[in-house]
Scaffold this motif. Structure first.
Motif, PDB file in Angstrom:
ATOM      1  N   GLU A 175      39.699 -10.976  68.150  1.00  0.00           N
ATOM      2  CA  GLU A 175      39.461 -11.965  67.105  1.00  0.00           C
ATOM      3  C   GLU A 175      40.195 -13.271  67.368  1.00  0.00           C
ATOM      4  O   GLU A 175      39.808 -14.326  66.860  1.00  0.00           O
ATOM      5  CB  GLU A 175      39.877 -11.385  65.747  1.00  0.00           C
ATOM      6  CG  GLU A 175      38.967 -10.261  65.282  1.00  0.00           C
ATOM      7  CD  GLU A 175      39.503  -9.525  64.074  1.00  0.00           C
ATOM      8  OE1 GLU A 175      40.616  -9.879  63.627  1.00  0.00           O
ATOM      9  OE2 GLU A 175      38.836  -8.599  63.579  1.00  0.00           O
ATOM     10  N   MET A 176      41.246 -13.205  68.162  1.00  0.00           N
ATOM     11  CA  MET A 176      41.992 -14.410  68.495  1.00  0.00           C
ATOM     12  C   MET A 176      41.382 -15.176  69.656  1.00  0.00           C
ATOM     13  O   MET A 176      41.751 -16.319  69.914  1.00  0.00           O
ATOM     14  CB  MET A 176      43.436 -14.034  68.859  1.00  0.00           C
ATOM     15  CG  MET A 176      44.255 -13.475  67.699  1.00  0.00           C
ATOM     16  SD  MET A 176      45.868 -12.874  68.248  1.00  0.00           S
ATOM     17  CE  MET A 176      46.585 -14.390  68.892  1.00  0.00           C
ATOM     18  N   GLU A 177      40.429 -14.548  70.353  1.00  0.00           N
ATOM     19  CA  GLU A 177      39.844 -15.168  71.550  1.00  0.00           C
ATOM     20  C   GLU A 177      38.923 -16.326  71.179  1.00  0.00           C
ATOM     21  O   GLU A 177      38.101 -16.216  70.278  1.00  0.00           O
ATOM     22  CB  GLU A 177      39.068 -14.117  72.347  1.00  0.00           C
ATOM     23  CG  GLU A 177      38.551 -14.614  73.675  1.00  0.00           C
ATOM     24  CD  GLU A 177      39.665 -15.142  74.571  1.00  0.00           C
ATOM     25  OE1 GLU A 177      39.533 -16.292  75.039  1.00  0.00           O
ATOM     26  OE2 GLU A 177      40.648 -14.415  74.802  1.00  0.00           O
ATOM     27  N   ALA A 178      39.074 -17.435  71.888  1.00  0.00           N
ATOM     28  CA  ALA A 178      38.251 -18.613  71.601  1.00  0.00           C
ATOM     29  C   ALA A 178      37.417 -19.049  72.796  1.00  0.00           C
ATOM     30  O   ALA A 178      36.539 -19.909  72.661  1.00  0.00           O
ATOM     31  CB  ALA A 178      39.146 -19.777  71.158  1.00  0.00           C
ATOM     32  N   ARG A 208      20.522  -8.197  60.092  1.00  0.00           N
ATOM     33  CA  ARG A 208      21.388  -9.379  60.255  1.00  0.00           C
ATOM     34  C   ARG A 208      21.727  -9.590  61.717  1.00  0.00           C
ATOM     35  O   ARG A 208      21.673 -10.716  62.228  1.00  0.00           O
ATOM     36  CB  ARG A 208      22.657  -9.209  59.425  1.00  0.00           C
ATOM     37  CG  ARG A 208      22.466  -9.277  57.926  1.00  0.00           C
ATOM     38  CD  ARG A 208      23.777  -9.025  57.201  1.00  0.00           C
ATOM     39  NE  ARG A 208      24.801  -9.989  57.575  1.00  0.00           N
ATOM     40  CZ  ARG A 208      26.106  -9.795  57.443  1.00  0.00           C
ATOM     41  NH1 ARG A 208      26.552  -8.647  56.946  1.00  0.00           N
ATOM     42  NH2 ARG A 208      26.963 -10.727  57.794  1.00  0.00           N
ATOM     43  N   LEU A 209      22.069  -8.497  62.395  1.00  0.00           N
ATOM     44  CA  LEU A 209      22.406  -8.595  63.812  1.00  0.00           C
ATOM     45  C   LEU A 209      21.187  -9.037  64.621  1.00  0.00           C
ATOM     46  O   LEU A 209      21.289  -9.881  65.522  1.00  0.00           O
ATOM     47  CB  LEU A 209      22.907  -7.241  64.319  1.00  0.00           C
ATOM     48  CG  LEU A 209      24.250  -6.765  63.751  1.00  0.00           C
ATOM     49  CD1 LEU A 209      24.510  -5.312  64.133  1.00  0.00           C
ATOM     50  CD2 LEU A 209      25.387  -7.662  64.247  1.00  0.00           C
ATOM     51  N   ALA A 210      20.030  -8.482  64.287  1.00  0.00           N
ATOM     52  CA  ALA A 210      18.801  -8.836  65.009  1.00  0.00           C
ATOM     53  C   ALA A 210      18.430 -10.299  64.784  1.00  0.00           C
ATOM     54  O   ALA A 210      17.957 -10.983  65.696  1.00  0.00           O
ATOM     55  CB  ALA A 210      17.653  -7.924  64.570  1.00  0.00           C
ATOM     56  N   GLY A 211      18.639 -10.801  63.549  1.00  0.00           N
ATOM     57  CA  GLY A 211      18.338 -12.205  63.266  1.00  0.00           C
ATOM     58  C   GLY A 211      19.196 -13.149  64.085  1.00  0.00           C
ATOM     59  O   GLY A 211      18.719 -14.157  64.620  1.00  0.00           O
ATOM     60  N   ILE A 283      27.207 -18.329  67.277  1.00  0.00           N
ATOM     61  CA  ILE A 283      26.385 -17.123  67.128  1.00  0.00           C
ATOM     62  C   ILE A 283      27.137 -15.914  67.666  1.00  0.00           C
ATOM     63  O   ILE A 283      27.156 -14.848  67.040  1.00  0.00           O
ATOM     64  CB  ILE A 283      25.039 -17.289  67.874  1.00  0.00           C
ATOM     65  CG1 ILE A 283      24.234 -18.449  67.270  1.00  0.00           C
ATOM     66  CG2 ILE A 283      24.232 -15.994  67.807  1.00  0.00           C
ATOM     67  CD1 ILE A 283      22.953 -18.765  68.009  1.00  0.00           C
ATOM     68  N   TYR A 284      27.779 -16.084  68.832  1.00  0.00           N
ATOM     69  CA  TYR A 284      28.550 -14.974  69.398  1.00  0.00           C
ATOM     70  C   TYR A 284      29.603 -14.486  68.415  1.00  0.00           C
ATOM     71  O   TYR A 284      29.734 -13.293  68.165  1.00  0.00           O
ATOM     72  CB  TYR A 284      29.249 -15.403  70.695  1.00  0.00           C
ATOM     73  CG  TYR A 284      28.348 -15.948  71.775  1.00  0.00           C
ATOM     74  CD1 TYR A 284      27.012 -15.553  71.866  1.00  0.00           C
ATOM     75  CD2 TYR A 284      28.823 -16.867  72.717  1.00  0.00           C
ATOM     76  CE1 TYR A 284      26.181 -16.054  72.853  1.00  0.00           C
ATOM     77  CE2 TYR A 284      28.008 -17.367  73.704  1.00  0.00           C
ATOM     78  CZ  TYR A 284      26.687 -16.970  73.778  1.00  0.00           C
ATOM     79  OH  TYR A 284      25.881 -17.474  74.751  1.00  0.00           O
ATOM     80  N   ARG A 285      30.353 -15.430  67.874  1.00  0.00           N
ATOM     81  CA  ARG A 285      31.444 -15.043  66.975  1.00  0.00           C
ATOM     82  C   ARG A 285      30.907 -14.425  65.688  1.00  0.00           C
ATOM     83  O   ARG A 285      31.466 -13.444  65.188  1.00  0.00           O
ATOM     84  CB  ARG A 285      32.326 -16.254  66.661  1.00  0.00           C
ATOM     85  CG  ARG A 285      33.494 -15.922  65.746  1.00  0.00           C
ATOM     86  CD  ARG A 285      34.535 -17.017  65.719  1.00  0.00           C
ATOM     87  NE  ARG A 285      35.257 -17.103  66.980  1.00  0.00           N
ATOM     88  CZ  ARG A 285      36.256 -16.301  67.322  1.00  0.00           C
ATOM     89  NH1 ARG A 285      36.642 -15.328  66.503  1.00  0.00           N
ATOM     90  NH2 ARG A 285      36.860 -16.438  68.469  1.00  0.00           N
ATOM     91  N   GLU A 286      29.839 -14.980  65.139  1.00  0.00           N
ATOM     92  CA  GLU A 286      29.289 -14.435  63.900  1.00  0.00           C
ATOM     93  C   GLU A 286      28.761 -13.021  64.116  1.00  0.00           C
ATOM     94  O   GLU A 286      28.923 -12.139  63.263  1.00  0.00           O
ATOM     95  CB  GLU A 286      28.174 -15.349  63.384  1.00  0.00           C
ATOM     96  CG  GLU A 286      27.773 -15.074  61.949  1.00  0.00           C
ATOM     97  CD  GLU A 286      26.928 -16.191  61.347  1.00  0.00           C
ATOM     98  OE1 GLU A 286      26.346 -15.948  60.274  1.00  0.00           O
ATOM     99  OE2 GLU A 286      26.853 -17.281  61.947  1.00  0.00           O
ATOM    100  N   GLN A 289      31.787 -10.756  64.466  1.00  0.00           N
ATOM    101  CA  GLN A 289      32.481 -10.527  63.199  1.00  0.00           C
ATOM    102  C   GLN A 289      31.850  -9.384  62.413  1.00  0.00           C
ATOM    103  O   GLN A 289      32.534  -8.672  61.676  1.00  0.00           O
ATOM    104  CB  GLN A 289      32.483 -11.816  62.376  1.00  0.00           C
ATOM    105  CG  GLN A 289      33.478 -12.853  62.894  1.00  0.00           C
ATOM    106  CD  GLN A 289      33.360 -14.187  62.196  1.00  0.00           C
ATOM    107  OE1 GLN A 289      32.331 -14.486  61.571  1.00  0.00           O
ATOM    108  NE2 GLN A 289      34.400 -15.003  62.295  1.00  0.00           N
ATOM    109  N   ILE A 290      30.539  -9.199  62.586  1.00  0.00           N
ATOM    110  CA  ILE A 290      29.876  -8.050  61.956  1.00  0.00           C
ATOM    111  C   ILE A 290      30.277  -6.766  62.671  1.00  0.00           C
ATOM    112  O   ILE A 290      30.643  -5.772  62.046  1.00  0.00           O
ATOM    113  CB  ILE A 290      28.342  -8.227  61.989  1.00  0.00           C
ATOM    114  CG1 ILE A 290      27.922  -9.460  61.177  1.00  0.00           C
ATOM    115  CG2 ILE A 290      27.654  -6.971  61.454  1.00  0.00           C
ATOM    116  CD1 ILE A 290      26.448  -9.787  61.260  1.00  0.00           C
ATOM    117  N   CYS A 291      30.235  -6.795  64.005  1.00  0.00           N
ATOM    118  CA  CYS A 291      30.551  -5.597  64.788  1.00  0.00           C
ATOM    119  C   CYS A 291      32.013  -5.188  64.645  1.00  0.00           C
ATOM    120  O   CYS A 291      32.335  -3.991  64.678  1.00  0.00           O
ATOM    121  CB  CYS A 291      30.214  -5.827  66.263  1.00  0.00           C
ATOM    122  SG  CYS A 291      28.439  -5.986  66.585  1.00  0.00           S
TER     123      CYS A 291
END
Length: 489
Positions: A175-178, A208-211, A283-286, A289-291
């Protein structure tokens, strides 16, 4: 030219290279010392084998007698080809560094990713000092020891060298990775795990993940170019097979010309996420965040069996009660039992209250069908009375599970609350005893852990389905109330 092909003959005992504890603590690239042995799951759950990478190396012209051309696969199944001047002796650490340089990853990626040998039958996270070539030569022996596959399946199996997430990397660290390149790799691996059915969740979450995936793959929704036929053709790129099959059962009740229900829902989800402009890294981070909310995220996976609760016919001896095929997910936080056929989470338990024990029968060598087992003990409440439950998991990978659990518990005992200790995690991984190999994991469990029992979490993410389990029940004093169907090893 040399090729990373497994050896079919007998192995020289001195050449045996132990695996990591299922996914060894070194989890890093091959630049830290590890702790035990490792391996991961096969993919019988509902993992489409079509996504698995091809064999480890492809024949190509070599530059010297010792040179070897290999291919390291990335989470999206693309590959990086490279020539190793001394391929037979090249270590995971050396190859990891070459991949890191090729991808221009930051130094911090060393604590996030690792090299793995994977196939449809077995997955192993490599220690830094491991030689992928030597492990490949012994692949058949590992399969005979840790899987129940037939000899024909074993001889046909070929491992691939894969660059992916280390089982020992913490969520807080991720989560800290940017860095966009690191996030992209994590995203690609998460997408693969979702599609392969390793992250069972509700249909709403899948949508949500598929979208988000559709937004990243196809860009913002365009009704002129993004037709329903396109989505229907690509459904298997967005959803696990069991989710698609469930929708098809409903569809069969309607007209055959009707499109799959998921098509319309995926279109809607894509439209929704297209309303706000997002860069790829967003998009990657969002998506991640679900996973990251999945309790089993970042797990190593093992295959096993548990007994089903006896039905009426089984209780009176008229019908044999078949075992339930399960997948056991083990990560830094706990243990999770998943029904392989239904991709449904049955049981989730944290280490903080865990008692477990590995056991095997003395007749196992004489009876190949006699599998070792892992016992999980946890606390529950029945009729306002506190009792303890005992679950017996049968699996040839039980020793690997035991080794990984022990390592994860040791990490928890050594570290403080995250993310305060993130900077120390890499050093602690290196400090893990490197002599804790696969066949040396029978050390007694810590006394403080043996005395603690699980407290079942009946909240959102961990809703345990006790009625699906065949459990022995004991009082808090240790008196057996109901033996269930627990078998004596």
């Amino acid at each position: 030219m040399e090729n990373f092909k497994k050896k079919t003959g007998d192995q020289d005992p001195e050449e045996e290279v132990h695996l990591l504890t299922m996914e060894d603590h070194p989890g890093d690239n091959g630049q830290t010392a590890a702790s035990k042995e490792q391996e991961l799951q096969d993919d019988k759950t509902s993992t489409p084998q079509k996504t698995r990478p091809p064999p480890l190396a492809a024949p190509q012209i070599s530059l010297s007698p010792k040179a070897m051309d290999i291919c390291v696969f990335l989470p999206d199944m693309t590959g990086i080809q490279m020539t190793l001047e001394d391929g037979k002796n090249a270590t995971a650490s050396e190859i990891f560094e070459l991949v890191k340089e090729e991808l221009e990853l930051p130094a911090s990626s060393a604590s996030i990713f690792s090299l793995w040998l994977t196939s449809p039958l077995l997955e192993v996270q490599l220690k830094p000092h491991h030689s992928p070539f030597k492990l490949t030569m012994q692949w058949d022996e590992f399969l005979r020891k840790y899987t129940v596959e037939t000899e024909d399946e074993i001889l046909r199996d070929e491992p691939s060298l894969v660059f992916q997430r280390s089982v020992y990397c913490s969520r807080a660290r991720e989560e800290m990775e940017a860095d966009p390149k690191v996030l992209r790799l994590l995203y690609q691996e998460a997408v693969r795990n979702v599609v392969e059915g390793r992250y069972p969740c509700e249909e709403e979450v899948y949508l949500r993940l598929a979208g988000l995936q559709a937004l990243e793959t196809m860009g913002a929704y365009n009704p002129e170019t993004h037709t329903e036929d396109i989505y229907e053709k690509e459904l298997h790129q967005y959803f696990p097979d069991y989710v698609i099959a469930h929708g098809q059962k409903k569809l069969s009740r309607l007209f055959s010309s009707t499109k799959h229900p998921l098509v319309y829902k995926l279109v809607h989800s894509h439209q929704e996420f297209s309303q706000k402009k997002r860069e790829s890294v967003d998009i990657y981070r969002e998506y991640m965040q679900i996973c990251w909310q999945f309790p089993f995220y970042g797990s190593a996976y093992f295959h096993g069996q548990i007994e089903k609760p006896a039905g009426v016919l089984a209780k009176i001896g008229i019908q044999r009660n078949p075992d339930t095929e399960i997948t056991v997910a083990v990560n830094r936080e706990g243990i999770f039992v998943i029904d392989s056929s239904k991709a449904s989470l049955i049981l989730g338990l944290p280490y903080e209250d865990l008692s477990w024990e590995y056991a095997e029968s003395g007749s196992a060598k004489d009876n190949p069908n006699c599998q070792p087992c892992l016992f999980l003990q946890f606390e529950a409440t029945e009729n306002n009375t506190t009792v303890t439950k005992l679950l017996q998991i049968f699996s040839k990978e039980a020793k690997l599970m035991d080794a990984l659990i022990e390592t994860c518990v040791a990490i928890l005992q050594e570290t403080e609350v995250e993310p305060a200790i993130l900077k120390e995690e890499h050093a602690q991984a290196q400090a893990t005893p490197d002599n804790a190999d696969l066949d040396c994991v029978d050390a007694p469990l810590p006394k403080e852990k043996r005395g603690q029992l699980f407290k079942i979490l009946q909240s959102g993410q961990l809703c345990n389905k006790m009625d699906k389990l065949c459990l022995a029940t004991f009082s808090v004093e240790g008196e057996c109330i109901d033996k269930g169907n627990v078998r004596t090893p």
